[in-house]
Write an enzyme that holds these catalytic residues in place. Structure first.
Site, PDB file in Angstrom:
ATOM      1  CG  LEU A   1      17.394  47.441 -31.651  1.00 45.90           C
ATOM      2  CD1 LEU A   1      16.471  48.152 -32.637  1.00 45.90           C
ATOM      3  CD2 LEU A   1      18.805  47.405 -32.220  1.00 45.90           C
TER       4      LEU A   1
ATOM      5  N   GLY B   1      21.086  50.863 -27.134  1.00 46.57           N
ATOM      6  CA  GLY B   1      19.700  51.306 -27.217  1.00 46.57           C
ATOM      7  C   GLY B   1      19.445  52.218 -28.398  1.00 46.57           C
ATOM      8  CB  SER B   2      19.504  52.341 -31.392  1.00 53.05           C
ATOM      9  OG  SER B   2      19.722  50.939 -31.478  1.00 53.05           O
ATOM     10  NE  ARG B   3      11.510  54.637 -34.638  1.00 52.14           N
ATOM     11  CZ  ARG B   3      10.436  55.379 -34.410  1.00 52.14           C
ATOM     12  NH1 ARG B   3      10.303  56.011 -33.265  1.00 52.14           N
ATOM     13  NH2 ARG B   3       9.499  55.486 -35.328  1.00 52.14           N
TER      14      ARG B   3
END
Length: 255
Positions: free
Chosen positions: A132, A220-222
């Site tokens: 993301l 922001g990430s996963r």
């Protein structure tokens, strides 16, 4: 009671049908249009949005100008926490994407040890990872109908979430979901280089529905989805996913 509806061809009824529909207040109509167009916000973003708005307004008060900048800054931050309405496919034996993003990794992987310690079946299983960016919707959604059996958080580092090692190294929150057919899946929220705050509203024992929002990762990430063995993945690396709508996998027969 006697039927008091006007008879066909009644002049009074015909006249009423020709009357114009009552006009709505144009301001209220405009507000409704904006409400329908703008997506709702996840509650987890409220503290951040409030802090940014307060800071921007304080700076504007100190400088005596900058109203537009304060509004735009607050709106930009609020956009990170949008939770748009989605229409989830009503099909049996599928898993939908738990997040908006770009598929970064596909392959077999072990479930997080903290879930295995709670009873999640050990052994390799298919995994789909989505990265993301700061421009993506940051809420997470349930991939299947079922029940939450465990929720475990594990502290970690904050390497860039698009790297394969982020699944093992970074701070994460893992949710074990058993679907209505008895299959076990795990959804893992993984913090990234910028993301430092994971919000998870799921609790053990919760009955969940595919597509419903359950959490948020800020900036922001996963998100990893670990599927039952034998699941057929229907996406490829580089593909964009839409949370709650993209079908990530066909789950096959019941266990």
């Amino acid at each position: 009671m006697p039927d008091r509806s006007p008879a066909p061809g009644d002049p009074a009824a015909t006249a009423r049908e020709k009357l114009p529909a009552p006009r709505r207040n144009p301001v209220l109509h405009a507000v409704d249009l904006v409400r329908e167009t703008m997506p709702p916000l996840h509650p987890g973003g409220a503290p951040v949005i409030g802090a940014v708005a307060a800071g921007a307004l304080a700076l504007r008060a100190a400088r005596g100008r900058g109203t537009l900048g304060a509004v735009l800054t607050t709106a930009a931050v609020a956009a990170f926490f949008r939770a748009p309405h989605r229409t989830t496919p009503q099909r049996a034996d599928i898993a939908v994407a738990p997040a908006d993003g770009t598929v970064s990794v596909i392959g077999d992987a072990e479930a997080p040890p903290e879930l295995v310690a709670k009873g999640f079946p050990s052994g390799p299983r298919p995994r789909v990872s989505a990265f993301l960016s700061v421009y993506d919707v940051h809420v997470q959604r349930m991939p299947v109908d079922g029940q939450v059996l465990a929720v475990e958080h594990r502290p970690g580092t904050f390497v860039s979430a698009d790297l394969p090692e982020a699944s093992e190294a970074n701070s994460r929150t893992s949710v074990w979901v058993r679907d209505t057919a008895g299959r076990d899946l795990a959804v893992v929220q993984i913090a990234g280089l910028v993301a430092r705050r994971i919000v998870c509203d799921a609790r053990p024992g919760d009955e969940v529905v595919a597509g419903e929002t359950y959490g948020l990762i800020r900036f922001g990430s996963r998100v990893d989805l670990l599927l039952p063995p034998g699941a057929e993945i229907g996406v490829h690396v580089g593909q964009r996913t839409v949370g709650a709508e993209t079908v990530l996998a066909e789950l096959g027969q019941e266990p």
